[in-house]
Design a protein around this motif. Structure first.
Motif, PDB file in Angstrom:
ATOM      1  N   SER A 172       0.935   8.427   1.855  1.00 20.43           N
ATOM      2  CA  SER A 172       0.153   8.427   3.093  1.00 20.43           C
ATOM      3  C   SER A 172      -1.341   8.490   2.802  1.00 20.43           C
ATOM      4  N   ILE A 173      -1.734   9.345   1.830  1.00 21.10           N
ATOM      5  CA  ILE A 173      -3.154   9.488   1.511  1.00 21.10           C
ATOM      6  C   ILE A 173      -3.706   8.202   0.899  1.00 21.10           C
ATOM      7  N   TRP A 174      -2.862   7.464   0.193  1.00 26.79           N
ATOM      8  CA  TRP A 174      -3.320   6.191  -0.387  1.00 26.79           C
ATOM      9  C   TRP A 174      -3.742   5.215   0.706  1.00 26.79           C
ATOM     10  N   TYR A 175      -2.967   5.142   1.795  1.00 25.88           N
ATOM     11  CA  TYR A 175      -3.353   4.279   2.913  1.00 25.88           C
ATOM     12  C   TYR A 175      -4.678   4.724   3.516  1.00 25.88           C
TER      13      TYR A 175
ATOM     14  N   THR B 150      -3.708   6.980  11.598  1.00 22.14           N
ATOM     15  CA  THR B 150      -4.864   6.729  12.462  1.00 22.14           C
ATOM     16  C   THR B 150      -5.993   6.077  11.680  1.00 22.14           C
ATOM     17  N   LEU B 151      -6.230   6.564  10.442  1.00 19.81           N
ATOM     18  CA  LEU B 151      -7.304   5.987   9.639  1.00 19.81           C
ATOM     19  C   LEU B 151      -6.985   4.568   9.189  1.00 19.81           C
ATOM     20  N   SER B 152      -5.749   4.339   8.756  1.00 15.34           N
ATOM     21  CA  SER B 152      -5.398   3.027   8.206  1.00 15.34           C
ATOM     22  C   SER B 152      -5.140   1.984   9.287  1.00 15.34           C
ATOM     23  N   SER B 153      -4.601   2.401  10.456  1.00 17.56           N
ATOM     24  CA  SER B 153      -4.282   1.424  11.501  1.00 17.56           C
ATOM     25  C   SER B 153      -5.540   0.840  12.142  1.00 17.56           C
ATOM     26  N   LYS B 154      -6.636   1.599  12.127  1.00 18.70           N
ATOM     27  CA  LYS B 154      -7.868   1.062  12.704  1.00 18.70           C
ATOM     28  C   LYS B 154      -8.348  -0.171  11.949  1.00 18.70           C
ATOM     29  N   LYS B 155      -8.079  -0.209  10.670  1.00 19.88           N
ATOM     30  CA  LYS B 155      -8.530  -1.334   9.862  1.00 19.88           C
ATOM     31  C   LYS B 155      -7.485  -2.455   9.775  1.00 19.88           C
ATOM     32  N   ASN B 156      -6.201  -2.113   9.723  1.00 17.04           N
ATOM     33  CA  ASN B 156      -5.173  -3.096   9.390  1.00 17.04           C
ATOM     34  C   ASN B 156      -4.242  -3.448  10.540  1.00 17.04           C
TER      35      ASN B 156
ATOM     36  N   LEU C  23      10.876   4.274   2.087  1.00 14.28           N
ATOM     37  CA  LEU C  23      11.727   3.399   1.275  1.00 14.28           C
ATOM     38  C   LEU C  23      10.961   2.723   0.142  1.00 14.28           C
ATOM     39  N   ALA C  24       9.634   2.732   0.190  1.00 13.95           N
ATOM     40  CA  ALA C  24       8.845   2.068  -0.850  1.00 13.95           C
ATOM     41  C   ALA C  24       8.889   2.867  -2.155  1.00 13.95           C
ATOM     42  N   ASP C  25       8.816   2.142  -3.287  1.00 11.28           N
ATOM     43  CA  ASP C  25       8.780   2.801  -4.596  1.00 11.28           C
ATOM     44  C   ASP C  25       7.394   3.390  -4.843  1.00 11.28           C
ATOM     45  N   ASP C  26       7.330   4.290  -5.832  1.00 12.46           N
ATOM     46  CA  ASP C  26       6.064   4.963  -6.155  1.00 12.46           C
ATOM     47  C   ASP C  26       5.199   4.085  -7.046  1.00 12.46           C
ATOM     48  N   ARG C  27       4.984   2.843  -6.593  1.00 15.74           N
ATOM     49  CA  ARG C  27       4.110   1.922  -7.320  1.00 15.74           C
ATOM     50  C   ARG C  27       3.077   1.380  -6.335  1.00 15.74           C
ATOM     51  N   TYR C  28       1.806   1.382  -6.776  1.00 18.56           N
ATOM     52  CA  TYR C  28       0.711   0.993  -5.894  1.00 18.56           C
ATOM     53  C   TYR C  28       0.128  -0.343  -6.352  1.00 18.56           C
TER      54      TYR C  28
END
Length: 591
Positions: free
Chosen positions: A10-13, A96-102, A126-131
């Protein structure tokens, strides 16, 4: 670790949403705001100066995700305590932070902001821990089938194949696909929201099963309809499905079990949940619902015994293991196929080499036949040549025998000459060796003589040095002897003078002793005279009255006493002078 990984997703987004220029870096001021908000929703104390200290070397420049991760781990994630905060609040902040941009909803989108956020959470789950975070096609299919299974309309196989053709799908593409599918099917946002909420509660909220059941009370023993919510660690029941008024919680631990009950009290499809202290009697609407609840409770007990908090975490791990196993098998098959191709290629190469060897063998046979014919012709020519050479050799042999006889004679003569020369050489060698030994002995004698001469010179030098030292020591001894003699003479003179002084002192002492004895005699005589005069005075004082005679007598007594005191004083001073001066003078005493 699972909670930490979920928070990082979540923090990555949120971090990437602050990167407005897509440079991979975020300004420090924006990171301060993000860190403050994270401290607030995670319920941990905030240190405003920690970020400044951590990035003190970066001045005011932007910070990358790798540069922000140490601060995030040390000052935020390491201080997180599970159970002290609400995970949904963290997700809502990051969404809230990420949806404003994307993600900007428009008229053609059927998903509400709440439903989009829940799908976003399901995607992250469901996503893997790869960025950057992406969803593999299998997980995308699983999530879409899960959502469509609770909707009135399901996706077709064509739509699924078209959707799954996109490898490495991002969450924003996933939301666009869901919106497009809802618009194409004419679905309303309410039906999609109910389906998304149900799937969200099941997967993210770890709800294994929920629904209305009848429960028998423990005190009043009446039947009441309750909304039951089953999770891996607990079975909670509420007054309604909004889950606000909780009436009780049944702990799913090792002391808990579920059993089927027979129909009674007008209730059917009954089962009970037994704990260590209580037994909860429950009635389901039908036998199918009862079996589903019993199966779900048994699964919750199994998960609780294994220490798991989510069924879908386990299912996700199994799917990941299956994908990894398929990838390994696919890789093995690819390796086997590659090996087969390599073996086939090697076989073709071996066949080609074999054909080349056969051709080379045929050519070798032809060459061998030609070589055989050439050798035969050469052998015939060689045989003829040998015969001719044999005849010539026989003739040469006869000539050689004659020459050998002559040579033998010459050889005997040469041998005798050589023997004589060898004898001469031996004699010369012996003479040379004797000369060499003589020269060596001469060299040895010369070396010995030189060494002896050198030693003799060194000894002479040593003797001369010793002689000089001895002469110096003798001179020094003579000087010291003269000094000693002079010193002895001086001491002898001093001793004579001291003896002379001692004799003088002794003589003076004897004279002083004689003077003292004379003075003592005079003192005794004076004392006797005083006593005599005292007696005479006592006799005269009584018959004579007061007058001139008495005064005269007193004057005489005073004079006598004064003389006696003077004599004593002179004697004492004489005694004191006798110890200090060698020649005292007592002429004044005699006077």
């Amino acid at each position: 670790m699972a909670l930490r990984a979920a928070l990082l997703k979540s923090i990555w987004y949120a971090f990437t949403s602050l990167d407005t220029e897509d440079s991979g870096k975020v300004s420090k001021s924006q990171l301060k705001v993000l860190s403050h908000n994270l401290h607030s929703v995670l319920r941990i104390p905030h240190d405003p100066a920690a970020l400044e200290r951590h990035f003190s070397d970066d001045e005011d420049g932007p910070v990358s995700s790798q540069g922000y991760m140490p601060y995030l781990n040390q000052f935020i994630l390491d201080k997180v305590i599970e159970g002290t905060f609400v995970k949904e609040e963290v997700d809502e902040l990051c969404w809230t932070l990420s949806s404003k941009k994307n993600y900007r909803p428009d008229a053609q989108r059927v998903l509400s902001n709440q439903d989009a956020m829940r799908l976003w959470c399901l995607f992250n789950f469901l996503a893997d821990d790869r960025y950057p975070l992406t969803l593999v096609p299998e997980e995308s299919e699983y999530l879409l089938r899960k959502v469509s299974s609770v909707m009135p309309v399901e996706l077709t196989c064509v739509e699924l194949e078209e959707f799954l053709s996109q490898d490495g799908l991002s969450v924003w593409s996933f939301l666009d696909v869901v919106n497009a599918a809802g618009v194409n099917r004419g679905l309303d946002g309410e039906s999609i929201g109910v389906a998304v909420e149900k799937v969200y509660r099941e997967m993210v909220g770890s709800v294994l099963k929920e629904g209305y059941l009848w429960k028998k009370g423990h005190l009043r023993r009446n039947w009441t309809e309750r909304w039951f919510c089953l999770k891996p660690g607990s079975l909670s029941y509420f007054t309604s499905e909004d889950c606000r008024d909780c009436k009780g919680v049944i702990e799913m631990d090792q002391n808990c079990c579920v059993e089927v009950l027979s129909d009674r009290d007008g209730k059917r499809c009954m089962f009970c949940v037994k704990t260590l202290n209580k037994t909860f009697e429950i009635s389901a609407p039908d036998s199918r619902q009862r079996q589903e609840w019993i199966t779900a409770i048994q699964m919750a007990l199994r998960l609780s015994a294994e220490g798991r908090v989510s069924l879908h975490e386990e299912l996700k791990e199994r799917r990941r293991e299956l994908r990894e196993e398929r990838e390994r098998r696919r890789a093995l098959r690819a390796e086997e196929t590659q090996r087969l191709l390599e073996l086939q290629g090697e076989r073709e190469e071996q066949l080609a080499e074999l054909e080349l060897l056969k051709e080379a063998q045929r050519q070798a046979q032809v060459s061998l036949q030609q070589e055989e014919q050439r050798r035969r012709s050469q052998h015939e020519e060689l045989q003829k040549t040998l015969q001719r050479q044999l005849q010539e050799a026989q003739e040469a042999r006869a000539n050689l025998r004659a020459e050998v006889a002559v040579r033998d004679l010459e050889a005997e003569h040469q041998q005798r000459r050589i023997k004589e020369l060898e004898d001469l050489h031996h004699r010369l060698q012996e003479a040379l060796e004797q000369q060499i030994r003589a020269r060596q002995e001469e060299e040895t004698y010369r070396y010995t003589q030189t060494r002896l001469l050198a030693e003799e010179e060194e000894k002479v030098k040593s003797l001369l040095a010793l002689q000089e030292d001895q002469e110096e020591q003798l001179q020094q001894t003579q000087r010291e002897k003269q000094e000693l003699l002079q010193e002895m003479e001086r001491k002898s003179q001093s001793l004579d003078e001291a003896q002379h002084q001692l004799d003088k002192v002794r003589a003076s002492r004897r004279r002083v002793d004689q003077d003292i004895a004379a003075a003592q005699r005079k003192l005794r005589q004076a004392n006797t005279s005083v006593k005599h005069w005292n007696v005479q005075m006592n006799r005269l004082m009584h018959p004579i009255g007061p007058g001139g005679l008495k005064t005269f007598i007193w004057m005489q007594l005073i004079a006598i006493n004064h003389s006696t005191a003077l004599i004593k004083t002179q004697i004492i001073s004489t005694q004191n002078q006798g110890h200090c001066t060698p020649s005292p003078n007592f002429s004044h005493v005699e006077k």
